[in-house]
Design an enzyme around this catalytic site. Sequence first.
Site, PDB file in Angstrom:
ATOM      1  N   ASP A   6      61.738  -4.033 -26.769  1.00  0.00           N
ATOM      2  CA  ASP A   6      62.126  -3.406 -25.495  1.00  0.00           C
ATOM      3  C   ASP A   6      62.185  -1.903 -25.780  1.00  0.00           C
ATOM      4  O   ASP A   6      63.183  -1.405 -26.292  1.00  0.00           O
ATOM      5  CB  ASP A   6      63.487  -3.976 -25.061  1.00  0.00           C
ATOM      6  N   TYR A  92      57.868  -2.123  -4.489  1.00  0.00           N
ATOM      7  CA  TYR A  92      57.374  -0.750  -4.597  1.00  0.00           C
ATOM      8  C   TYR A  92      56.049  -0.583  -3.845  1.00  0.00           C
ATOM      9  O   TYR A  92      55.217  -1.483  -3.835  1.00  0.00           O
ATOM     10  CB  TYR A  92      57.171  -0.380  -6.076  1.00  0.00           C
ATOM     11  N   ASP A 101      60.810  -2.460 -17.474  1.00  0.00           N
ATOM     12  CA  ASP A 101      62.107  -3.038 -17.864  1.00  0.00           C
ATOM     13  C   ASP A 101      62.843  -3.556 -16.627  1.00  0.00           C
ATOM     14  O   ASP A 101      63.462  -4.621 -16.645  1.00  0.00           O
ATOM     15  CB  ASP A 101      62.960  -2.034 -18.660  1.00  0.00           C
TER      16      ASP A 101
HETATM   17  N1  LIG Z   1      73.305   4.192 -30.733  1.00  0.00           N
HETATM   18  C1  LIG Z   1      73.292   4.498 -29.429  1.00  0.00           C
HETATM   19  N2  LIG Z   1      72.513   5.498 -28.997  1.00  0.00           N
HETATM   20  C2  LIG Z   1      72.460   5.822 -27.703  1.00  0.00           C
HETATM   21  N3  LIG Z   1      73.154   5.196 -26.777  1.00  0.00           N
HETATM   22  C3  LIG Z   1      73.964   4.191 -27.141  1.00  0.00           C
HETATM   23  C4  LIG Z   1      74.043   3.776 -28.469  1.00  0.00           C
HETATM   24  N4  LIG Z   1      74.889   2.729 -28.521  1.00  0.00           N
HETATM   25  C5  LIG Z   1      75.304   2.501 -27.284  1.00  0.00           C
HETATM   26  N5  LIG Z   1      74.779   3.390 -26.437  1.00  0.00           N
HETATM   27  C6  LIG Z   1      75.072   3.407 -25.009  1.00  0.00           C
HETATM   28  O1  LIG Z   1      74.030   2.691 -24.414  1.00  0.00           O
HETATM   29  C7  LIG Z   1      73.492   3.420 -23.317  1.00  0.00           C
HETATM   30  C8  LIG Z   1      72.019   3.253 -23.412  1.00  0.00           C
HETATM   31  O2  LIG Z   1      71.819   1.881 -23.183  1.00  0.00           O
HETATM   32  P1  LIG Z   1      70.473   1.147 -23.482  1.00  0.00           P
HETATM   33  O3  LIG Z   1      70.249   1.081 -24.920  1.00  0.00           O
HETATM   34  O4  LIG Z   1      70.487  -0.082 -22.670  1.00  0.00           O
HETATM   35  O5  LIG Z   1      69.509   2.232 -22.887  1.00  0.00           O
HETATM   36  P2  LIG Z   1      68.062   2.100 -22.388  1.00  0.00           P
HETATM   37  O6  LIG Z   1      68.030   2.441 -20.945  1.00  0.00           O
HETATM   38  O7  LIG Z   1      67.423   0.848 -22.835  1.00  0.00           O
HETATM   39  O8  LIG Z   1      67.518   3.260 -23.182  1.00  0.00           O
HETATM   40  P3  LIG Z   1      66.206   3.939 -22.877  1.00  0.00           P
HETATM   41  O9  LIG Z   1      66.442   5.180 -22.130  1.00  0.00           O
HETATM   42  O10 LIG Z   1      65.799   4.164 -24.259  1.00  0.00           O
HETATM   43  O11 LIG Z   1      65.460   2.955 -22.056  1.00  0.00           O
HETATM   44  C9  LIG Z   1      73.949   4.861 -23.454  1.00  0.00           C
HETATM   45  O12 LIG Z   1      74.343   5.362 -22.192  1.00  0.00           O
HETATM   46  C10 LIG Z   1      75.127   4.792 -24.412  1.00  0.00           C
HETATM   47  O13 LIG Z   1      76.358   4.924 -23.735  1.00  0.00           O
HETATM   48  C1  LIG Z   2      64.281   4.222 -14.857  1.00  0.00           C
HETATM   49  C2  LIG Z   2      63.927   3.849 -16.277  1.00  0.00           C
HETATM   50  C3  LIG Z   2      63.895   5.094 -17.145  1.00  0.00           C
HETATM   51  C4  LIG Z   2      65.045   2.921 -16.806  1.00  0.00           C
HETATM   52  O1  LIG Z   2      64.793   2.562 -18.119  1.00  0.00           O
HETATM   53  C5  LIG Z   2      62.580   3.099 -16.347  1.00  0.00           C
HETATM   54  O2  LIG Z   2      62.664   1.925 -15.628  1.00  0.00           O
HETATM   55  C6  LIG Z   2      61.428   3.933 -15.844  1.00  0.00           C
HETATM   56  O3  LIG Z   2      60.939   4.807 -16.513  1.00  0.00           O
HETATM   57  N1  LIG Z   2      60.959   3.630 -14.595  1.00  0.00           N
HETATM   58  C7  LIG Z   2      59.874   4.293 -13.941  1.00  0.00           C
HETATM   59  C8  LIG Z   2      60.291   4.823 -12.625  1.00  0.00           C
HETATM   60  C9  LIG Z   2      60.680   3.755 -11.617  1.00  0.00           C
HETATM   61  O4  LIG Z   2      61.088   2.645 -11.982  1.00  0.00           O
HETATM   62  O5  LIG Z   2      60.558   4.050 -10.428  1.00  0.00           O
HETATM   63  K   LIG Z   3      66.563  -0.126 -20.322  1.00  0.00           K
END
Ligand SMILES: Nc1ncnc2c1ncn2[C@@H]1O[C@H](COP(=O)(O)OP(=O)(O)OP(=O)(O)O)[C@@H](O)[C@H]1O
Ligand SMILES: CC(C)(CO)[C@@H](O)C(=O)NCCC(=O)O
Ligand SMILES: [K+]
Length: 279
Positions: A6, A92, A101
Amino acid sequence: MILDLDIGNTLSKWRLKDVASSEIRSRGAVWTREEWRPGADIPDLDVVEAVRISSVARESVLRDTVTLLQRQVGVVHVARSAPEALGVSCGYDEPGRLGVDRWMGVLAGYQLTGGCCSVDCGSAITMDFVLPGGRHLGGYIIPGLRLMKESLKLGTRNVAIDPDSEADELLAPGCNTVEAVNHGIYMSAVSAVNRIYSEVCDREGVALPLLLTGGDARVVSRGLRIPHAVWPDMVYAGLEACYPLTAAERAGRLAGAPLPPPVPPLEKIRASLAFSMLL
Ligand SMILES: Nc1ncnc2c1ncn2[C@@H]1O[C@H](COP(=O)(O)OP(=O)(O)OP(=O)(O)O)[C@@H](O)[C@H]1O
Ligand SMILES: CC(C)(CO)[C@@H](O)C(=O)NCCC(=O)O
Ligand SMILES: [K+]
């Protein structure tokens, strides 16, 4: 083994799943990068028979990742948002632009509940709605807890919200800058989820089960009074539903799926919405 990836904008999560038993053997997270080192960033590829990827990172990251993986693994599935999949039609205008995601979360949520609101509390907080019958309505994107904090230049950047704090404390007025910022951000995230959920259920005339995933799901969950379920593997479950590889997956059993949460009566949702609009 199956390697599920992911890939987010900042963090990339992976897990290894046993094909025979369908059990999760290990998992991890690393900063998203263009060059993966198997054995260090991600598991050794010797044991991997198939890879499934959900990526919202730059196209070049995905391309390099797929090139690396294809050298050593026979089967590499890359999920894409689509106009229609597994009984769900995408809301969309340009389905390909919906973050994959989010699409994986919607598909997993629909498999579990037959219509839901799926919330991903990550770098961004995203909310998506899919009605019974499979019509995805689209959704909402707001900055996640960490991004909201980083956008304020108050020297509180590195003081994270303690994920184990009680919601009651986090919702109280802050008595110093760090608290004021953390509690303000927390309040805005929880209120937004609450309000958006209630508004859409009201508009559509249907109370939907509410599902949460993402790095901040647990802490946001504690502040929500609406019944809901936390499903940490919801994006992975979308990959399982799109590319079933194990016997359990083929039978429609999604790993780590929670019990579908109870749904509040629509009248109760409407009453609380009317109350909040008076304020
Ligand atoms: N090691 C870490 N680094 C960054 N964020 C973390 C970490 N551990 C927990 N978090 C928390 O998790 C949140 C990010 O969640 P998640 O990993 O689900 O993000 P994501 O949306 O999948 O990331 P991305 O932007 O990479 O898609 C942050 O807002 C933060 O509060
Ligand atoms: C909104 C995020 C960054 C969440 O991870 C991702 O789903 C993304 O890059 N989406 C593209 C823009 C959209 O979903 O409209
Ligand atoms: K995510």
